[in-house]
Scaffold this motif. Sequence first.
Motif, PDB file in Angstrom:
ATOM      1  N   ASN A   8      -4.564 -10.498   5.106  1.00 20.60           N
ATOM      2  CA  ASN A   8      -3.959 -10.518   3.772  1.00 20.60           C
ATOM      3  C   ASN A   8      -4.987 -10.546   2.646  1.00 20.60           C
ATOM      4  O   ASN A   8      -4.675 -10.157   1.517  1.00 20.60           O
ATOM      5  CB  ASN A   8      -3.014 -11.707   3.638  1.00 20.60           C
ATOM      6  CG  ASN A   8      -1.727 -11.505   4.424  1.00 20.60           C
ATOM      7  OD1 ASN A   8      -1.347 -10.382   4.731  1.00 20.60           O
ATOM      8  ND2 ASN A   8      -1.060 -12.597   4.756  1.00 20.60           N
ATOM      9  N   SER A  11      -5.705  -7.137   0.710  1.00 20.04           N
ATOM     10  CA  SER A  11      -4.367  -6.674   0.354  1.00 20.04           C
ATOM     11  C   SER A  11      -4.346  -5.261  -0.213  1.00 20.04           C
ATOM     12  O   SER A  11      -3.346  -4.549  -0.086  1.00 20.04           O
ATOM     13  CB  SER A  11      -3.729  -7.642  -0.647  1.00 20.04           C
ATOM     14  OG  SER A  11      -4.594  -7.852  -1.760  1.00 20.04           O
ATOM     15  N   SER A 134       4.007 -14.441  -3.362  1.00 18.90           N
ATOM     16  CA  SER A 134       4.793 -14.231  -2.144  1.00 18.90           C
ATOM     17  C   SER A 134       6.233 -14.702  -2.305  1.00 18.90           C
ATOM     18  O   SER A 134       7.134 -14.217  -1.625  1.00 18.90           O
ATOM     19  CB  SER A 134       4.157 -14.974  -0.964  1.00 18.90           C
ATOM     20  OG  SER A 134       2.858 -14.479  -0.703  1.00 18.90           O
ATOM     21  N   ASP A 255       4.501 -10.221   3.247  1.00 17.18           N
ATOM     22  CA  ASP A 255       3.073 -10.158   3.574  1.00 17.18           C
ATOM     23  C   ASP A 255       2.355  -9.061   2.796  1.00 17.18           C
ATOM     24  O   ASP A 255       1.123  -8.965   2.854  1.00 17.18           O
ATOM     25  CB  ASP A 255       2.869  -9.907   5.072  1.00 17.18           C
ATOM     26  CG  ASP A 255       3.084 -11.161   5.898  1.00 17.18           C
ATOM     27  OD1 ASP A 255       3.050 -12.263   5.306  1.00 17.18           O
ATOM     28  OD2 ASP A 255       3.281 -11.042   7.121  1.00 17.18           O
ATOM     29  N   TYR A 256       3.102  -8.235   2.084  1.00 18.06           N
ATOM     30  CA  TYR A 256       2.506  -7.129   1.337  1.00 18.06           C
ATOM     31  C   TYR A 256       2.645  -7.406  -0.153  1.00 18.06           C
ATOM     32  O   TYR A 256       3.703  -7.804  -0.630  1.00 18.06           O
ATOM     33  CB  TYR A 256       3.169  -5.801   1.711  1.00 18.06           C
ATOM     34  CG  TYR A 256       2.935  -5.440   3.154  1.00 18.06           C
ATOM     35  CD1 TYR A 256       1.836  -4.684   3.538  1.00 18.06           C
ATOM     36  CD2 TYR A 256       3.802  -5.896   4.147  1.00 18.06           C
ATOM     37  CE1 TYR A 256       1.605  -4.380   4.864  1.00 18.06           C
ATOM     38  CE2 TYR A 256       3.574  -5.593   5.480  1.00 18.06           C
ATOM     39  CZ  TYR A 256       2.474  -4.831   5.828  1.00 18.06           C
ATOM     40  OH  TYR A 256       2.242  -4.544   7.157  1.00 18.06           O
TER      41      TYR A 256
END
Length: 300
Positions: A8, A11, A134, A255-256
Amino acid sequence: LNSSEIPNDFSLFKIQLKFIEEGLIKDDFELQFYRSNAGNVFGSFLQLDDEHRIGGASGICFYIDRKAEVAEVDEFLMEVFSDENLKRLSQECLGFGLQSAHFDHIFEFIEARVGPSYRQEPSFFEHYMFISPSNPPETIQIPEGFKLGPLSLDYVNKMTKLWALELEFHSDPSTPEEYFEKFPFRSTIVKNITERPSFGIFTEEDPDKPIAWSTVYSSGDTGMLHVDEAYRGRKLARILVRAAVKNFQESHGSDYHTHACCQLKNVASAKLLISEGWIKQPYNNKRMYFHESLLARFNK
């Protein structure tokens, strides 16, 4: 590698791979992975323009293993910036995305390799870099008389004009919008609108004309956030930012992350992103170089 295998803290490259996997990049591109003799992994994403040249506003992204030594990084960069690839570089601009402890060294290498024909021009591209949160954003009630919806190409010239003024490639606000039909970055805006989710805010009086908007670049960045001056102070920018994050999380998973570049002089946007939980990065993850022939066209 696939996007789920990218940590992560990388990114930028992670979402670039995710966009490739989901078919959200329509341009031609070259994606290559390398493994050094020490076993460290490197990746390069090179977007190709309409003339099959490497580059563009958000056209180059790197993945560099955090364990890599400088000598390995240099070997990787020589593969990417080979003599053959140097001949294929865009004659407009080179936009880079990179998250690495070797950030400064890498761009010293690149500047020496591509030569003085490309200039960074930080006077109008100095910026902060933010990464989206997030947590899912709370929904904001859209003010009465406004609606949120997708953008169309009907107003791409207006968007291009405002972008040109913001980047200081043009200085006369009275120039007709038709002038910008041949502006070099217009195609980027067209692709943002037609290939990925983009959002506009419209009035009930003129439901086809956006008075505020944001788009998503092929790099996964949320950008071009704008609200017409007459409509500011109504939380429309905040609505657009939350809509972008919500769409990103629902489409790709928590997670993106999407990213945003915010010019140093744009204090209001920086405050907005921070208040929305976006995380300001300790250094810029983006860098842009403009070719001398392009700058000459705009007397830069």
